[in-house]
Write a protein that holds these residues in place. Structure first.
Motif, PDB file in Angstrom:
ATOM      1  N   ARG A 164      66.002  66.078  47.789  1.00 52.10           N
ATOM      2  CA  ARG A 164      65.080  67.116  47.333  1.00 52.10           C
ATOM      3  C   ARG A 164      64.081  67.414  48.433  1.00 52.10           C
ATOM      4  NH1 ARG A 164      60.750  63.411  45.887  1.00 52.10           N
ATOM      5  NH2 ARG A 164      61.819  61.500  45.418  1.00 52.10           N
TER       6      ARG A 164
ATOM      7  N   LYS B  61      50.120  73.206  35.605  1.00 52.90           N
ATOM      8  CA  LYS B  61      49.168  72.236  35.075  1.00 52.90           C
ATOM      9  C   LYS B  61      49.540  70.820  35.505  1.00 52.90           C
ATOM     10  CE  LYS B  61      47.418  70.688  30.650  1.00 52.90           C
ATOM     11  NZ  LYS B  61      48.399  69.665  30.256  1.00 52.90           N
ATOM     12  N   GLU B  62      50.837  70.515  35.547  1.00 51.76           N
ATOM     13  CA  GLU B  62      51.245  69.137  35.795  1.00 51.76           C
ATOM     14  C   GLU B  62      51.355  68.787  37.285  1.00 51.76           C
ATOM     15  OE1 GLU B  62      51.941  66.558  33.635  1.00 51.76           O
ATOM     16  OE2 GLU B  62      51.251  67.786  31.963  1.00 51.76           O
TER      17      GLU B  62
ATOM     18  N   PRO C 281      50.753  67.424  40.559  1.00 48.67           N
ATOM     19  CA  PRO C 281      49.643  66.542  40.938  1.00 48.67           C
ATOM     20  C   PRO C 281      48.712  67.112  42.013  1.00 48.67           C
ATOM     21  CG  PRO C 281      51.673  65.286  40.797  1.00 48.67           C
ATOM     22  CD  PRO C 281      52.042  66.717  40.652  1.00 48.67           C
TER      23      PRO C 281
ATOM     24  N   MET D  13      54.153  67.876  47.665  1.00 51.74           N
ATOM     25  CA  MET D  13      54.623  66.595  48.179  1.00 51.74           C
ATOM     26  C   MET D  13      56.019  66.252  47.673  1.00 51.74           C
ATOM     27  SD  MET D  13      52.287  63.867  46.212  1.00 51.74           S
ATOM     28  CE  MET D  13      51.900  63.951  44.499  1.00 51.74           C
TER      29      MET D  13
ATOM     30  N   CYS E 238      57.504  66.012  44.815  1.00 52.75           N
ATOM     31  CA  CYS E 238      57.575  64.917  43.853  1.00 52.75           C
ATOM     32  C   CYS E 238      58.524  65.231  42.712  1.00 52.75           C
ATOM     33  CB  CYS E 238      56.206  64.610  43.303  1.00 52.75           C
ATOM     34  SG  CYS E 238      55.527  65.930  42.332  1.00 52.75           S
TER      35      CYS E 238
ATOM     36  N   ILE F 175      57.991  66.682  39.962  1.00 51.74           N
ATOM     37  CA  ILE F 175      57.428  66.649  38.618  1.00 51.74           C
ATOM     38  C   ILE F 175      57.507  68.034  37.975  1.00 51.74           C
ATOM     39  CG2 ILE F 175      55.199  66.465  37.419  1.00 51.74           C
ATOM     40  CD1 ILE F 175      54.757  63.877  38.890  1.00 51.74           C
TER      41      ILE F 175
ATOM     42  N   VAL G 222      59.149  68.709  34.191  1.00 50.70           N
ATOM     43  CA  VAL G 222      58.398  69.172  33.032  1.00 50.70           C
ATOM     44  C   VAL G 222      58.795  70.574  32.586  1.00 50.70           C
ATOM     45  CG1 VAL G 222      56.418  67.708  33.488  1.00 50.70           C
ATOM     46  CG2 VAL G 222      56.458  70.019  34.417  1.00 50.70           C
TER      47      VAL G 222
ATOM     48  N   THR H 249      44.074  62.514  37.743  1.00 44.22           N
ATOM     49  CA  THR H 249      45.385  63.115  37.477  1.00 44.22           C
ATOM     50  C   THR H 249      45.980  62.411  36.261  1.00 44.22           C
ATOM     51  OG1 THR H 249      45.973  61.807  39.389  1.00 44.22           O
ATOM     52  CG2 THR H 249      46.514  64.097  39.489  1.00 44.22           C
TER      53      THR H 249
ATOM     54  N   LEU I 299      51.419  60.403  34.712  1.00 46.70           N
ATOM     55  CA  LEU I 299      52.645  60.729  35.431  1.00 46.70           C
ATOM     56  C   LEU I 299      52.323  61.193  36.849  1.00 46.70           C
ATOM     57  CD1 LEU I 299      55.683  61.315  35.531  1.00 46.70           C
ATOM     58  CD2 LEU I 299      55.196  63.565  34.605  1.00 46.70           C
ATOM     59  N   GLY I 300      51.251  61.955  36.988  1.00 48.09           N
ATOM     60  CA  GLY I 300      50.905  62.518  38.291  1.00 48.09           C
ATOM     61  C   GLY I 300      50.565  61.480  39.329  1.00 48.09           C
TER      62      GLY I 300
ATOM     63  N   PRO J 215      53.880  59.753  42.000  1.00 52.13           N
ATOM     64  CA  PRO J 215      54.208  60.069  43.398  1.00 52.13           C
ATOM     65  C   PRO J 215      53.146  59.603  44.385  1.00 52.13           C
ATOM     66  CG  PRO J 215      53.756  62.065  42.142  1.00 52.13           C
ATOM     67  CD  PRO J 215      53.867  60.966  41.163  1.00 52.13           C
ATOM     68  N   TYR J 216      51.911  59.520  43.941  1.00 44.58           N
ATOM     69  CA  TYR J 216      50.874  59.045  44.874  1.00 44.58           C
ATOM     70  C   TYR J 216      51.070  57.571  45.215  1.00 44.58           C
ATOM     71  CZ  TYR J 216      48.153  63.321  44.310  1.00 44.58           C
ATOM     72  OH  TYR J 216      47.748  64.624  44.323  1.00 44.58           O
TER      73      TYR J 216
ATOM     74  N   ASP K 246      59.628  58.068  44.591  1.00 49.86           N
ATOM     75  CA  ASP K 246      59.127  58.566  43.318  1.00 49.86           C
ATOM     76  C   ASP K 246      60.224  58.449  42.258  1.00 49.86           C
ATOM     77  OD1 ASP K 246      57.596  59.781  41.420  1.00 49.86           O
ATOM     78  OD2 ASP K 246      58.151  61.800  42.005  1.00 49.86           O
TER      79      ASP K 246
ATOM     80  N   ARG L 225      59.970  55.817  36.276  1.00 50.87           N
ATOM     81  CA  ARG L 225      59.148  56.495  35.285  1.00 50.87           C
ATOM     82  C   ARG L 225      58.783  55.463  34.235  1.00 50.87           C
ATOM     83  NH1 ARG L 225      58.364  59.617  38.558  1.00 50.87           N
ATOM     84  NH2 ARG L 225      59.051  61.762  38.742  1.00 50.87           N
TER      85      ARG L 225
ATOM     86  N   ARG M 182      55.445  64.390  29.617  1.00 55.52           N
ATOM     87  CA  ARG M 182      54.395  65.389  29.619  1.00 55.52           C
ATOM     88  C   ARG M 182      53.359  65.037  28.549  1.00 55.52           C
ATOM     89  NH1 ARG M 182      54.386  70.700  27.849  1.00 55.52           N
ATOM     90  NH2 ARG M 182      56.511  70.553  27.089  1.00 55.52           N
ATOM     91  N   SER M 183      52.103  65.304  28.870  1.00 56.42           N
ATOM     92  CA  SER M 183      50.950  64.935  28.021  1.00 56.42           C
ATOM     93  C   SER M 183      51.118  63.542  27.419  1.00 56.42           C
ATOM     94  CB  SER M 183      50.694  65.982  26.940  1.00 56.42           C
ATOM     95  OG  SER M 183      51.855  66.251  26.203  1.00 56.42           O
TER      96      SER M 183
END
Ligand code: SF4
Ligand code: SF4
Lengths: 179, 403
Positions: free
Chosen positions: A44, A70-71, A73, A108, A110, A112, A116, B89, B92-93, B96-97, B188, B191, B327-328
């Motif tokens: 990816r 919104k999601e 990061p 980055m 990721c 995500i 989502v 964040t 989930l956010g 990756p960090y 990443d 989960r 999500r959420s």
């Protein structure tokens, strides 16, 4: 005896040197860009938007629900919803993004946003030769640059794309039965 | 040289009235000792741009001749506000960090973070996912230790060759990561409640092949290392760490075990499915740099054993707990500390949840950072050249030290 250790180390380097001419295992360097490895299916890089049919504007799957915005990061997606509606792949009237920007200098990779998105509208691309001389406008991808066809998606992620298509077809089928 | 250029230069040379120019000092980093002109000690600032400091790390060293009499580590050059970003964040956010903490071992970072969130929210992980996690963690340990040994020999002056051998093997493992997780270093992959994608049979086959070829590399590397007189002279009796100091300073990982303390979280905590595996924990005797080196070699051999068993036992099944919605995601109010035995030591995440979608407090317990705190004790009395070797054997990654 002192020196034996060093000599046996030298023997190892000699074996590696000679071996690099005969064993593929010992010489794994790929002479990029003349030689290229095929990227794995799961590779990816940056996201792109999928559209069905031939028309990039009409076939765009994204309905501007802003969930990915919104999601994300590092917050590198920017979406403005449209004022009017257009039919989506099931013929239902939906909003579409008037503006959809991704700043790939911030992204980055990721994935995500892909995870989502409820509409299978955003997927990960595989292009990586993106170097440029200017770091603002060229790395800010607009909707037009981001839109790529489903055929392209099938080309870069064959297994995943087939799964997605099957899921979408099943969802459409279920909807038709209900109606 | 004509007169005008001389006049211009004198400005740089400082006042002409006989007083020496005042060099401004940063009070937080200066060692507070005499300068070279009026005393016998020499203060050297090693780093932050030094090829052997493994990133942007700086040491202020006071030298008596060539012997280190004082050493002050200075870090923070790579600070990225990781913990505060984590508090702003979603759960989930932050995943990756965590890749970007210790960028050599992104998969173990993922696991430690996933483990603490799973503890916080009481999430079950499917069996296959647990096995995949163990496989990936041990592969990460292999490539981390291999590249550490390469770097260390490179620090000792064996420029290039051992590092290239190590990177060649690491590359094969990174290729496995790339074809499973999509990226070589920023995987990443995990989960809460499992792993993102399943590993197909062809991936397992490839991984087995890489694993089968690995012992040959280890044999060769040991030949380069174990009996080489230069390595022995440069590492034995250098940078001794006593077990008492190691325990009271909170040192963990291979560094602690090289001092002879039997403490491995895979055995102590038995997280994941580690209790199902048969493996030994190698222990050192002297706690010097040589023991720390050998510890890595022996640990790689044990990792190979674990991997072999894991490939035999791995069951079929889902890799993701279907009840978890990413999500959420809102865990209940509470706090949790999840820790794993990372390649560098105990890596822990401490999370406090107030029931919202962001953690109230997000704290990382980085092994590199805590193992670095005793650097001065290890280096005192040794020469400058040894400092680099000792630092290399501590195994730091600045992305994790500074966060
Ligand atoms: S890409 Fe997906 S998640 Fe993002 S706005 Fe479009 S439909 Fe929503
Ligand atoms: S890949 Fe990650 S960083 Fe990039 S746009 Fe998607 S969510 Fe944002």
């Amino acid at each position: 005896m002192i020196g034996i250790g060093i000599l046996s180390g030298m023997a190892v380097t000699l074996r590696n040197f000679v071996g690099s001419y005969f064993e593929k295992d010992r010489l794994i360097t790929v002479q990029y860009p003349e030689e290229r490895e095929t990227l794995p299916e799961n590779y990816r890089n940056f996201p792109f938007l999928v559209y069905d049919t031939d028309d990039a504007a009409a076939g765009l799957r994204c309905v501007a629900c802003k969930i990915c915005e919104k999601e994300c990061p590092p917050q590198c997606i920017y979406i403005v919803k449209s004022d009017d509606k257009k039919p989506d792949y099931m013929g239902k009237l939906q909003l579409y993004p008037k503006v959809f920007d991704i700043d790939i200098s911030v992204c980055m990779s990721c994935q995500i946003c892909v995870e989502v998105c409820p509409f299978e509208a955003i997927k990960m691309d595989k292009v990586f030769e993106l170097s440029c001389r200017e770091r603002f406008d060229t790395l800010l991808m607009r909707k037009e640059e981001l839109s790529k066809s489903n055929i392209y998606y099938h080309k870069i992620h064959p297994v995943e794309a087939a799964e997605v298509d099957a899921n979408l077809a099943a969802a459409a089928e279920a909807k038709k039965k209900k109606a | 040289m004509n007169m005008s250029s001389r006049a211009e230069r004198s400005v740089v040379e400082g006042p002409r009235d006989g007083t020496s120019p005042v060099i401004p000092r940063d009070p937080s980093t200066a060692l507070g000792m005499t300068t070279r002109l009026d005393g016998e000690l020499l203060e050297v600032s090693m780093g932050p741009q030094h090829p052997s400091t493994h990133g942007v790390f700086r040491m202020n060293v006071a030298l008596d001749g060539e012997t280190v009499v004082k050493l002050k580590p200075v870090f923070g050059y790579l600070h990225r506000n990781h913990e505060k970003i984590g508090e702003n964040t979603s759960y989930l956010g932050s995943m990756p960090y965590t890749d970007r903490l210790d960028y050599f071992c992104s998969l173990t970072n993922n696991w430690a973070y996933a483990l603490s969130v799973e503890k916080l929210a009481g999430i079950e992980v499917p069996e296959r996912a647990e096995y995949l996690r163990i496989i990936l963690a041990e592969l990460t340990r292999l490539q981390n230790h291999a590249s550490l040994l390469g770097f260390l020999l490179s620090d000792m002056g064996a420029w290039g060759t051992p590092l290239m051998y190590a990177f060649r093997e690491r590359e094969k493992i990174l290729d496995l990561f790339e074809s499973l997780a999509g990226s070589r270093m920023m995987c990443d992959y995990m989960r809460f409640g499992g792993c993102r994608v399943d590993a197909g049979p062809d991936w397992i086959g490839r991984a087995k092949k890489v694993l089968d070829a690995f012992p040959r590399f280890l044999d060769e590397f040991e030949k380069l290392l174990v009996s080489n007189e230069i390595v022995i002279a440069r590492t034995q009796h250098i940078g001794k760490l006593t077990a008492d100091l190691a325990i009271s300073a909170g040192i963990t990982g291979p560094m602690l075990r090289a001092s002879g303390v039997n403490y491995d979280l895979r055995k102590v905590d038995g997280y994941g499915f580690y209790p199902r595996f048969k493996f030994r924990v190698p222990l050192g005797d002297h706690g010097d740099t040589y023991d720390r080196l050998m510890m890595r070699v022996l640990e790689m051999r044990e990792s190979i054993e674990i991997l072999k068993q894991a490939f035999e036992q791995i069951p079929a099944g889902p890799v993701m707990n279907p009840k978890v919605k990413l999500r959420s995601f809102r865990p209940p109010v509470g706090e949790a500390y999840g820790r794993i035995e990372g390649p560098k030591g105990e890596l822990g995440f401490y999370l406090i949840s107030d029931g919202s979608s962001n953690p109230y407090r997000y704290r990382v317990r980085p092994p590199s950072f805590i193992n670095l705190t005793i650097l001065e004790d290890l280096c005192l009395g040794h020469t400058v050249a040894d400092v680099m070797v000792i630092l290399g054997s501590v195994d730091i990654v600045m992305g994790e030290v500074d966060r």
